[in-house]
Scaffold this motif. Structure first.
Motif, mmCIF file in Angstrom:
data_model
loop_
_atom_site.group_PDB
_atom_site.id
_atom_site.type_symbol
_atom_site.label_atom_id
_atom_site.label_comp_id
_atom_site.label_asym_id
_atom_site.label_seq_id
_atom_site.Cartn_x
_atom_site.Cartn_y
_atom_site.Cartn_z
ATOM 1 N N VAL A 208 0.862 -1.188 0.000
ATOM 2 C CA VAL A 208 0.000 0.000 0.000
ATOM 3 C C VAL A 208 0.895 1.233 0.000
ATOM 4 C CG1 VAL A 208 -1.882 -1.148 1.199
ATOM 5 C CG2 VAL A 208 -0.171 0.071 2.523
ATOM 6 N N THR A 209 0.346 2.343 -0.427
ATOM 7 C CA THR A 209 1.148 3.562 -0.460
ATOM 8 C C THR A 209 1.233 4.185 0.932
ATOM 9 O OG1 THR A 209 -0.775 4.924 -0.994
ATOM 10 C CG2 THR A 209 0.511 4.052 -2.850
ATOM 11 N N VAL A 210 2.256 5.012 1.096
ATOM 12 C CA VAL A 210 2.394 5.767 2.344
ATOM 13 C C VAL A 210 1.146 6.611 2.580
ATOM 14 C CG1 VAL A 210 3.734 7.549 3.537
ATOM 15 C CG2 VAL A 210 4.913 5.836 2.131
ATOM 16 N N ARG A 211 0.608 7.151 1.511
ATOM 17 C CA ARG A 211 -0.595 7.988 1.612
ATOM 18 C C ARG A 211 -1.765 7.211 2.226
ATOM 19 N NH1 ARG A 211 -1.471 12.483 -1.216
ATOM 20 N NH2 ARG A 211 0.113 11.903 -2.755
ATOM 21 N N ARG A 212 -1.934 5.964 1.779
ATOM 22 C CA ARG A 212 -3.032 5.144 2.304
ATOM 23 C C ARG A 212 -2.841 4.839 3.785
ATOM 24 N NH1 ARG A 212 -7.675 3.117 0.948
ATOM 25 N NH2 ARG A 212 -7.155 0.950 0.642
ATOM 26 N N LEU A 213 -1.598 4.605 4.191
ATOM 27 C CA LEU A 213 -1.333 4.367 5.605
ATOM 28 C C LEU A 213 -1.628 5.618 6.427
ATOM 29 C CD1 LEU A 213 1.956 2.248 5.495
ATOM 30 C CD2 LEU A 213 -0.373 1.429 5.809
ATOM 31 N N MET A 214 -1.258 6.758 5.887
ATOM 32 C CA MET A 214 -1.518 8.018 6.583
ATOM 33 C C MET A 214 -3.023 8.226 6.775
ATOM 34 S SD MET A 214 -0.182 11.883 5.676
ATOM 35 C CE MET A 214 -1.151 12.058 4.176
ATOM 36 N N GLU A 215 -3.797 7.912 5.745
ATOM 37 C CA GLU A 215 -5.252 8.027 5.843
ATOM 38 C C GLU A 215 -5.803 7.069 6.890
ATOM 39 O OE1 GLU A 215 -6.480 7.189 1.876
ATOM 40 O OE2 GLU A 215 -5.871 9.145 1.079
ATOM 41 N N ALA A 216 -5.228 5.869 6.943
ATOM 42 C CA ALA A 216 -5.740 4.843 7.853
ATOM 43 C C ALA A 216 -5.583 5.227 9.312
ATOM 44 C CB ALA A 216 -5.041 3.510 7.594
ATOM 45 N N VAL A 217 -4.520 5.959 9.632
ATOM 46 C CA VAL A 217 -4.266 6.323 11.036
ATOM 47 C C VAL A 217 -4.651 7.772 11.330
ATOM 48 C CG1 VAL A 217 -2.424 4.615 11.248
ATOM 49 C CG2 VAL A 217 -1.839 6.970 10.599
ATOM 50 N N ASN A 218 -5.358 8.395 10.380
ATOM 51 C CA ASN A 218 -5.743 9.804 10.541
ATOM 52 C C ASN A 218 -4.528 10.665 10.898
ATOM 53 O OD1 ASN A 218 -8.501 9.225 10.100
ATOM 54 N ND2 ASN A 218 -8.733 8.615 12.234
ATOM 55 N N GLY A 219 -3.455 10.419 10.169
ATOM 56 C CA GLY A 219 -2.188 11.044 10.507
ATOM 57 C C GLY A 219 -1.974 12.402 9.881
ATOM 58 N N GLY A 220 -1.017 13.124 10.461
ATOM 59 C CA GLY A 220 -0.568 14.385 9.904
ATOM 60 C C GLY A 220 0.841 14.237 9.359
ATOM 61 N N LEU A 221 1.127 14.881 8.246
ATOM 62 C CA LEU A 221 2.424 14.752 7.582
ATOM 63 C C LEU A 221 3.383 15.826 8.091
ATOM 64 C CD1 LEU A 221 4.021 13.247 5.326
ATOM 65 C CD2 LEU A 221 3.243 15.059 3.781
ATOM 66 N N VAL A 222 4.586 15.400 8.454
ATOM 67 C CA VAL A 222 5.612 16.320 8.928
ATOM 68 C C VAL A 222 6.522 16.752 7.792
ATOM 69 C CG1 VAL A 222 7.591 16.589 10.486
ATOM 70 C CG2 VAL A 222 5.542 15.361 11.257
ATOM 71 N N CYS A 223 6.873 15.819 6.899
ATOM 72 C CA CYS A 223 7.787 16.153 5.804
ATOM 73 C C CYS A 223 7.658 15.146 4.664
ATOM 74 C CB CYS A 223 9.236 16.183 6.296
ATOM 75 S SG CYS A 223 9.874 14.570 6.797
ATOM 76 N N CYS A 224 8.250 15.513 3.515
ATOM 77 C CA CYS A 224 8.412 14.631 2.347
ATOM 78 C C CYS A 224 7.091 14.243 1.684
ATOM 79 C CB CYS A 224 9.210 13.380 2.725
ATOM 80 S SG CYS A 224 10.797 13.742 3.497
ATOM 81 N N GLU A 225 6.292 15.249 1.372
ATOM 82 C CA GLU A 225 5.006 15.000 0.703
ATOM 83 C C GLU A 225 5.197 14.318 -0.644
ATOM 84 O OE1 GLU A 225 0.959 17.461 -0.614
ATOM 85 O OE2 GLU A 225 2.725 18.534 0.133
ATOM 86 N N ASN A 226 6.311 14.570 -1.311
ATOM 87 C CA ASN A 226 6.564 13.989 -2.630
ATOM 88 C C ASN A 226 6.808 12.475 -2.578
ATOM 89 O OD1 ASN A 226 9.059 14.515 -1.291
ATOM 90 N ND2 ASN A 226 10.150 14.248 -3.235
ATOM 91 N N LYS A 227 6.887 11.901 -1.379
ATOM 92 C CA LYS A 227 7.119 10.463 -1.243
ATOM 93 C C LYS A 227 5.868 9.701 -0.794
ATOM 94 C CE LYS A 227 11.576 10.430 -2.173
ATOM 95 N NZ LYS A 227 12.163 9.623 -3.275
ATOM 96 N N LEU A 228 4.727 10.381 -0.767
ATOM 97 C CA LEU A 228 3.509 9.748 -0.249
ATOM 98 C C LEU A 228 2.995 8.619 -1.136
ATOM 99 C CD1 LEU A 228 1.396 12.725 1.161
ATOM 100 C CD2 LEU A 228 2.640 10.962 2.426
ATOM 101 N N ASP A 229 3.392 8.600 -2.389
ATOM 102 C CA ASP A 229 2.923 7.542 -3.285
ATOM 103 C C ASP A 229 3.920 6.394 -3.416
ATOM 104 O OD1 ASP A 229 0.397 8.676 -3.902
ATOM 105 O OD2 ASP A 229 1.400 10.130 -5.206
ATOM 106 N N ASP A 230 4.955 6.382 -2.577
ATOM 107 C CA ASP A 230 5.862 5.227 -2.508
ATOM 108 C C ASP A 230 5.125 4.045 -1.876
ATOM 109 O OD1 ASP A 230 7.813 6.789 -3.587
ATOM 110 O OD2 ASP A 230 9.159 6.724 -1.863
ATOM 111 N N PHE A 231 5.557 2.846 -2.234
ATOM 112 C CA PHE A 231 4.884 1.639 -1.754
ATOM 113 C C PHE A 231 5.544 1.085 -0.497
ATOM 114 C CE2 PHE A 231 3.613 1.552 -6.253
ATOM 115 C CZ PHE A 231 2.237 1.405 -6.095
ATOM 116 N N VAL A 232 4.711 0.681 0.443
ATOM 117 C CA VAL A 232 5.149 0.017 1.670
ATOM 118 C C VAL A 232 4.764 -1.457 1.593
ATOM 119 C CG1 VAL A 232 4.844 -0.122 4.185
ATOM 120 C CG2 VAL A 232 4.933 2.116 3.046
ATOM 121 N N GLU A 233 5.753 -2.327 1.746
ATOM 122 C CA GLU A 233 5.501 -3.767 1.641
ATOM 123 C C GLU A 233 5.418 -4.454 3.000
ATOM 124 O OE1 GLU A 233 8.424 -5.491 -0.917
ATOM 125 O OE2 GLU A 233 7.948 -4.178 -2.609
#
Length: 351
Positions: A208-233
């Motif tokens: 899943v993408t970093v973005r999807r994980l962030m959505e799942a935990v209702n998280g706030g982003l501190v840095c590196c918005e350009n990496k939100l579509d990287d995949f987490v395995e």
């Protein structure tokens, strides 16, 4: 036009990835391909209408000329549920059958069934009813979790009878792959069912993408918005001493590390290994040194007020159940189908 129904009797068997890979492979061979998702479950608004999110992506990727109302004729939402219970006639079956009629110029129309073969029965759009009405052909796909996976394949074959084209066994753990190929497949084929493909569990397709994980935990982003579509395995919990953590983290590639916001020692160690993001629980203020390292290495930091247990639970429910949104995954699915699926036997059995 030959409708090809991709069905199973469980959720998350890989129907969508298989259907997309098959469609791309057939397109490459010069066939005219259509696509229908009769019963959508992931609503997305386009203009004033609601369609299925995965169907929207697949239309764009396959370059289909048909409007979304043909590709995604019905999406189950709270609003449609309310209207149905109030006695409204939504003409659901009529819309779905019309989707087949409007793609009669295609060689194959790929139809992705719902989570099980009975879903949509009260609406008249369950897989079995549509297969009979459209004279479709069927591929049953099942993920391998034990020998009991064969029961669904045998059961679907029994219900579908002569419309059954073959089976696909998906998500086979590497350590069981030889057993499935050498023992289970001959057994299944000995019962008169052709196994058209056996696919190993693929970490990338389940990522899943970093973005999807962030959505799942209702998280706030501190840095590196350009990496939100990287995949987490993989997911890793940082709850040990730094020395043990380094050895542990080195063994796990492309991971999200979940740890408490005050565990700066763990956070720094994690960023020395293959880490796609840090998810920090229990607070909002990130150590400046950690933020500086993350920015330099391009590692997003996500903060969530959730406790670690809740955050991990939310994220684990996503892994292996990703919605199709990314072209990279679609191309990977096509690669697997092109190499591991018996396309010649499929064509022989459907034409």
């Amino acid at each position: 036009m030959i409708p090809i129904f991709i069905i199973s009797n469980r959720a998350f068997t890989g129907k969508n990835f298989f259907a997309l890979g098959l469609a791309l492979t057939l397109q490459e061979r010069g066939f005219k391909i259509g696509y229908i998702r009769p019963l959508g479950r992931i609503p997305i608004k386009k203009g004033e209408e609601i369609f299925d999110e995965e169907a929207v992506f697949i239309k764009e990727l396959l370059g289909l000329e048909e409007p979304l109302s043909v590709i995604s004729p019905f999406v189950f939402t709270y609003e449609t549920q309310y209207r149905l219970f109030e006695g409204g006639d939504l003409k659901i079956k009529e819309k779905v059958i019309n989707s087949f009629t409007k793609q009669s110029n295609k060689d194959f129309v790929i139809v992705v069934g719902p989570n099980n073969i009975f879903e949509g029965f009260t609406l008249g759009i369950d897989a079995i009813s549509l297969i009979k009405e459209t004279d479709g052909r069927v591929i049953a796909i099942q993920h391998w979790d034990s020998e009991l996976a064969m029961d669904d394949i045998f059961g679907i074959r029994q219900l579908i009878s002569e419309k059954f084209t073959g089976a696909v066994i998906n998500k086979v753990p590497s350590e069981q792959f030889h057993h499935v190929r050498e023992k289970a497949v001959p057994f299944i084929e000995g019962k008169g069912i052709k196994v058209l493909g056996v696919f190993k569990k693929d970490k990338f397709l389940e990522a899943v993408t970093v973005r999807r994980l962030m959505e799942a935990v209702n998280g706030g982003l501190v840095c590196c918005e350009n990496k939100l579509d990287d995949f987490v395995e993989n997911l890793s919990i940082g709850a040990m001493d730094p020395e043990t953590a380094l050895s542990y983290f080195l063994r796990i590639p492309n991971k999200a590390v979940i740890t408490g916001i005050h565990r700066t020692d763990i956070q720094i160690v994690a960023m020395e290994t293959s880490t796609k993001c840090l998810i920090l629980t229990g607070g909002m203020h990130v150590n400046e040194t950690v933020t500086g390292i993350a920015k330099a290495k391009g590692i997003p930091i996500i903060v969530t007020p959730m406790d670690t247990f809740t955050a991990v639970d939310r994220m684990e429910k996503l892994m292996g159940k990703a919605v199709i949104r990314e072209k990279d995954k679609a191309m990977k699915a096509k690669e697997i189908i092109s190499n591991e699926f018996d396309i010649e036997e499929f064509l022989r059995r459907t034409q």
